[in-house]
Design a protein around this motif. Structure first.
Motif, mmCIF file in Angstrom:
data_model
loop_
_atom_site.group_PDB
_atom_site.id
_atom_site.type_symbol
_atom_site.label_atom_id
_atom_site.label_comp_id
_atom_site.label_asym_id
_atom_site.label_seq_id
_atom_site.Cartn_x
_atom_site.Cartn_y
_atom_site.Cartn_z
ATOM 1 N N ASP A 67 28.570 49.526 -19.486
ATOM 2 C CA ASP A 67 28.783 49.002 -18.138
ATOM 3 C C ASP A 67 28.949 47.480 -18.130
ATOM 4 O O ASP A 67 29.315 46.899 -17.115
ATOM 5 N N SER A 115 25.081 53.585 -21.171
ATOM 6 C CA SER A 115 25.357 53.438 -19.744
ATOM 7 C C SER A 115 26.846 53.189 -19.525
ATOM 8 O O SER A 115 27.433 52.281 -20.117
ATOM 9 N N LYS A 168 27.748 53.094 -16.219
ATOM 10 C CA LYS A 168 27.543 52.898 -14.791
ATOM 11 C C LYS A 168 28.682 52.085 -14.166
ATOM 12 O O LYS A 168 29.020 51.004 -14.631
ATOM 13 N N LEU A 181 31.881 52.420 -14.122
ATOM 14 C CA LEU A 181 33.177 52.279 -14.797
ATOM 15 C C LEU A 181 34.190 53.316 -14.326
ATOM 16 O O LEU A 181 33.832 54.417 -13.938
ATOM 17 N N ALA A 223 30.253 56.059 -11.561
ATOM 18 C CA ALA A 223 31.451 56.024 -12.404
ATOM 19 C C ALA A 223 32.530 56.931 -11.813
ATOM 20 O O ALA A 223 32.238 57.862 -11.068
#
Length: 188
Positions: free
Chosen positions: A80, A100, A102, A104, A124
């Protein structure tokens, strides 16, 4: 920034030697150790990482454009934090636990036979992604866009349809209980 083109790097332990920062185009890394190495601000375009250890690598502002990871150990990476412009990654037979992703945009990402325990996909966009034979035990899907995602052969996922967008997503009948887990019902 140095530009490195069409090179193969094999059996290099970057914990014992300096990793040269730069832009890597069409390069292949085979059996290299990047564990806990700072890869920040590097650019990897059309590269492959095969049987590498990237666990806990620092990837702040790193670009991954059309990068393929095969049979690599990649525990605890904060994807992330990468440069998400033109991001495109695919993973096959990788260990990605505790990573992670997160926030994206990972549209059409391919994940094949990966161990993805406790991976964070919060917020995401995984539209049209493939999770083929992946273990998603305790993976976090919160406010995640999962439209048309294929989970048919994956196991151990828990996805709340009330807080995630799952329109068109594909699940197998034997694993669909992961969509109902929050209701604490028994399916026999």
């Amino acid at each position: 920034m140095e530009i490195i083109l069409d090179k193969t790097f094999e059996n290099i332990d970057y914990s014992k030697t300096t990793f040269p920062k730069g832009e890597y185009d069409n390069c292949i890394f085979i059996n290299c150790n990047f564990s806990e190495i700072n890869l920040s601000n590097c650019i990897f375009s059309e590269c492959e990482f095969r049987e590498c250890n990237l666990s806990n690598a620092i990837v702040r502002a790193t670009a991954f454009k059309e990068v393929y990871f095969y049979a690599s150990k990649m525990l605890g990476i904060a994807f992330d934090e990468i440069d998400d412009f033109l991001i495109s990654m695919s993973f096959e037979e990788c260990k990605l636990s505790f990573c992670s992703f997160k926030g994206l945009s990972l549209k059409k990402q391919k994940n094949v036979k990966c161990d993805m325990e406790q991976v964070d996909f919060t917020e995401a966009n995984l539209s049209d992604a493939l999770f083929d034979e992946c273990n998603l035990e305790h993976a976090i899907f919160e406010f995640t866009k999962l439209e048309n995602v294929n989970f048919k052969t994956s196991i151990n996922y828990t996805i709340d349809p009330e807080i995630n967008t799952i329109t068109g997503a594909k699940f197998s009948l034997r694993n669909v209980s992961g969509l109902l887990e929050k209701y604490k019902i028994k399916i026999t």
